[in-house]
Scaffold this motif. Structure first.
Motif, mmCIF file in Angstrom:
data_model
loop_
_atom_site.group_PDB
_atom_site.id
_atom_site.type_symbol
_atom_site.label_atom_id
_atom_site.label_comp_id
_atom_site.label_asym_id
_atom_site.label_seq_id
_atom_site.Cartn_x
_atom_site.Cartn_y
_atom_site.Cartn_z
ATOM 1 N N VAL A 1 0.496 -1.329 0.123
ATOM 2 C CA VAL A 1 0.304 0.002 -0.030
ATOM 3 C C VAL A 1 0.776 1.218 0.083
ATOM 4 O O VAL A 1 0.278 2.214 -0.195
ATOM 5 C CB VAL A 1 -0.916 0.064 1.118
ATOM 6 N N MET A 2 2.363 1.084 -0.040
ATOM 7 C CA MET A 2 2.860 2.269 0.640
ATOM 8 C C MET A 2 3.803 3.195 -1.426
ATOM 9 O O MET A 2 4.067 3.892 -2.158
ATOM 10 C CB MET A 2 4.662 1.903 0.764
ATOM 11 N N ARG A 3 3.032 1.323 -2.512
ATOM 12 C CA ARG A 3 3.487 1.906 -3.887
ATOM 13 C C ARG A 3 3.130 3.173 -3.791
ATOM 14 O O ARG A 3 3.454 3.899 -4.614
ATOM 15 C CB ARG A 3 3.006 0.705 -4.468
ATOM 16 N N GLN A 4 2.150 3.243 -3.979
ATOM 17 C CA GLN A 4 1.370 4.986 -4.875
ATOM 18 C C GLN A 4 1.802 6.057 -3.931
ATOM 19 O O GLN A 4 2.041 6.890 -4.526
ATOM 20 C CB GLN A 4 -0.555 4.934 -4.511
ATOM 21 N N PRO A 5 1.701 6.211 -2.689
ATOM 22 C CA PRO A 5 2.310 7.565 -1.665
ATOM 23 C C PRO A 5 3.889 7.758 -2.282
ATOM 24 O O PRO A 5 3.890 8.523 -2.613
ATOM 25 C CB PRO A 5 2.443 6.599 -0.367
ATOM 26 N N LEU A 6 5.035 6.916 -2.419
ATOM 27 C CA LEU A 6 5.824 6.861 -2.832
ATOM 28 C C LEU A 6 5.898 7.751 -4.376
ATOM 29 O O LEU A 6 6.748 8.387 -4.456
ATOM 30 C CB LEU A 6 6.939 5.334 -2.554
ATOM 31 N N GLU A 7 4.817 7.317 -4.953
ATOM 32 C CA GLU A 7 4.443 8.465 -6.596
ATOM 33 C C GLU A 7 4.385 8.930 -5.927
ATOM 34 O O GLU A 7 5.191 9.937 -7.122
ATOM 35 C CB GLU A 7 4.265 6.845 -7.108
ATOM 36 N N GLU A 8 3.073 9.389 -5.900
ATOM 37 C CA GLU A 8 2.191 10.720 -6.025
ATOM 38 C C GLU A 8 3.000 11.271 -4.182
ATOM 39 O O GLU A 8 2.445 12.138 -4.369
ATOM 40 C CB GLU A 8 0.876 10.342 -5.644
ATOM 41 N N HIS A 9 3.566 11.263 -3.504
ATOM 42 C CA HIS A 9 3.537 11.919 -2.627
ATOM 43 C C HIS A 9 2.567 12.249 -1.804
ATOM 44 O O HIS A 9 2.582 13.551 -0.957
ATOM 45 C CB HIS A 9 4.877 12.990 -2.442
ATOM 46 N N LYS A 10 1.369 11.852 -1.899
ATOM 47 C CA LYS A 10 0.569 11.597 -0.497
ATOM 48 C C LYS A 10 -0.361 10.862 -1.226
ATOM 49 O O LYS A 10 -0.124 9.872 -1.521
ATOM 50 C CB LYS A 10 -0.716 13.035 -1.439
ATOM 51 N N VAL A 11 -1.538 10.283 0.572
ATOM 52 C CA VAL A 11 -2.172 9.123 0.688
ATOM 53 C C VAL A 11 -3.937 9.998 0.494
ATOM 54 O O VAL A 11 -4.043 10.540 1.505
ATOM 55 C CB VAL A 11 -1.740 8.271 1.484
ATOM 56 N N SER A 12 -4.625 8.871 0.288
ATOM 57 C CA SER A 12 -6.242 9.482 -0.488
ATOM 58 C C SER A 12 -6.626 8.468 0.166
ATOM 59 O O SER A 12 -6.253 7.229 -0.173
ATOM 60 C CB SER A 12 -6.571 9.090 -1.735
ATOM 61 N N ILE A 13 -7.764 8.886 1.598
ATOM 62 C CA ILE A 13 -8.515 7.699 2.042
ATOM 63 C C ILE A 13 -9.794 8.052 2.008
ATOM 64 O O ILE A 13 -10.212 9.438 2.349
ATOM 65 C CB ILE A 13 -7.925 8.083 3.969
ATOM 66 N N SER A 14 -10.253 7.195 1.220
ATOM 67 C CA SER A 14 -11.977 7.416 1.133
ATOM 68 C C SER A 14 -12.732 6.770 2.240
ATOM 69 O O SER A 14 -12.748 5.238 2.423
ATOM 70 C CB SER A 14 -12.276 6.626 -0.120
#
Length: 512
Positions: free
Chosen positions: A318-331
């Protein structure tokens, strides 16, 4: 009679203003409307006990408390103070002037004292943005809010101080903090330093490169080689936080309730080191009421994952997207929040389950294929986002007992800062890019040109060392950072050669 003031609700790292209205009229019963949760509803009992402690009374009439807008869920106990003041004003027990010019927040104890609350900084920022005169809050939170200028920060210890302030019986001077003093006093506010480490010069060099270019790194080596000790010292060589970065970081820690009592601005880069048993939600953020996770608490700092293969695979993925986009979205069903997560990932691992594969002196006892299976716990896509693979070897006795003076963190940081200044000028037309590690593939081709000799060296390295294709861009990014540290405008052959050696795990024959 009707009384009105303002509070705030925090969602993600941003605040939303909440209007608090209290009506005291003919009738009976207490009503609270506006989508309050259980903690907000329970304020009736806390407010009643608190005001009785100071010889006021809770009106035995129809009391309606409205929290608007009514379609936003209100959570927590921080609405106690504004509700109590509005009740006193609406029931004509106190004449509280200018309630509508202030944002008021605070949890009441049964004796009327105020307890600290979360999310003070984003509330203060929103209050200034909305044009309020000031912010009334618990004194323990006042330092944190005082870094916001053009807003009167009034810290109070108990409800009677707030009453006296609004009735004009007590003058409370607004608290003001000088952020320049906070920064100047925190430049070297670290308990650890690279000068304490004997040996491991090659690892120090790799961490200097990682810090200079914002690169993620992984250290592979046997137990006791010094991986954790070196990781703890990485924040000491990173450039100082800018004011904007410090405010961003402080907002996240404020929302998570991680700031200590009477804390103000987070002035040093965060260092987070969660245990490998951490859950997915604790790592990236979440929960029924979304809270920032470890990757957001490490924003603008370092996230250190010790013994990387021991972490749950789902948590790592689950860290892969935050590592790429430098943000995390929680819905969630009713809302979605976004937390910043621009951090440097630093990981460490043993080369195999027993820890002694490739050890210069001790023999590995792992069976055939065990080393490869152990490495396969880390997925290719995650490894693809790590630029430097550094092999750590144990320090021998002579190095440990040497009295030779080693470089301090301050000396290394000065070189890192100069390299970052070069990158700032390079990416001045690309505000979303701050370091070499953030360059997209197309930009790598433009910014990381290599000559014919360098191209031949890289081709031979990829063929001879059996490097995977994903290593190509990573090597060029790291080589660009090495050339920045050397003050060179071009990537020279020696810069490229040094970058190639930092791709250990990409070698197909590394695990035998």
């Amino acid at each position: 009679m009707l009384a009105k003031t303002f509070g705030s609700a925090v969602y993600g790292v941003n605040a939303t203003m909440i209007t608090i209205e209290v009506s005291v009229d003919q009738g009976k019963h207490f009503f609270m409307v506006g989508l309050p949760d259980s903690a907000v509803k329970e304020s009736e009992q806390r407010v009643e006990a608190a005001i009785k402690h100071y010889d006021y009374f809770f009106p035995r009439r129809k009391v309606v408390v409205n929290l608007a807008p009514a379609d936003i869920r209100k959570e927590g106990s921080a609405y106690d103070l504004p509700i109590a003041l509005c009740i006193l004003h609406a029931s004509e027990q106190a004449v509280l002037n200018d309630l509508e010019r202030y944002v008021i927040m605070g949890e009441l104890a049964l004796d009327g004292k105020l307890r600290p609350i979360k999310g003070v900084l984003p509330i203060a920022i929103e209050a200034r943005k909305q044009g309020f005169k000031g912010f009334i809050l618990p004194k323990e939170n006042a330092n944190e809010a005082s870094i916001v200028n053009n807003l009167d920060i009034i810290g109070v210890d108990n409800i009677i101080e707030a009453i006296d302030f609004f009735e004009g019986r007590k003058k409370i001077e607004p608290l003001i903090s000088d952020t320049r003093d906070i920064f100047s006093n925190a430049q070297n506010d670290y308990d650890v330093d690279f000068s304490h480490v004997q040996g491991q010069e090659n690892i120090k060099r790799a961490l200097e490169i990682a810090a200079a270019g914002g690169h993620n790194a992984i250290m592979i080596g046997p137990p006791g080689a010094g991986k954790t000790m070196l990781a703890k010292r990485l924040p000491t060589i990173l450039p100082p936080l800018t004011l904007y970065e410090a405010l961003e970081t402080t907002k996240i820690h404020s929302v998570a309730g991680k700031l200590g009592a009477k804390a103000s601005l987070v002035s040093t880069r965060p260092y987070r080191s969660p245990h490998h048993t951490i859950s997915d939600a604790a790592l990236v953020g979440g929960g029924s009421v979304p809270q920032p996770g470890e990757i957001s608490l490490a924003h603008n700092g370092v996230l250190f994952l010790d013994e990387l293969p021991e972490f749950k695979r789902t948590a790592l993925e689950v860290m892969r997207q935050p590592l790429e986009e430098h943000k995390v979205s929680i819905s969630r069903a009713r809302w979605a929040v976004e937390f910043p997560s621009n951090f440097m990932l630093l990981a460490s691992m043993n080369p195999c389950p027993c820890g002694y594969y490739n050890h210069p002196e001790k023999e590995c006892v792992c069976g055939p294929g065990v080393v490869q299976r152990y490495l396969n716990k880390i997925s290719g896509p995650l490894l693809d986002r790590i630029d430097l693979h550094v092999e750590v070897t144990p320090v021998n006795f002579d190095q440990m007992t040497s009295n030779r003076k080693t470089e301090s963190s301050q000396e290394i940081r000065e070189r890192v800062i100069k390299a970052r200044e070069i990158q700032t000028r390079r990416f001045k037309d690309f505000p979303e890019i701050h370091s070499n590690a953030m360059m997209p593939s197309q930009m790598v081709k433009e910014m990381c040109e290599i000559g014919d000799v360098g191209r031949l060296l890289l081709k031979r390295a990829m063929e001879k060392l059996q490097l995977s294709a994903r290593a190509y861009d990573r090597i060029l990014r790291v080589a660009r950072t090495i050339s920045d540290l050397a003050g060179s405008e071009t990537i020279k052959t020696e810069h490229l050669a040094e970058a190639i050696q930092y791709r250990s795990l990409d070698r197909e024959n590394w695990a035998g």
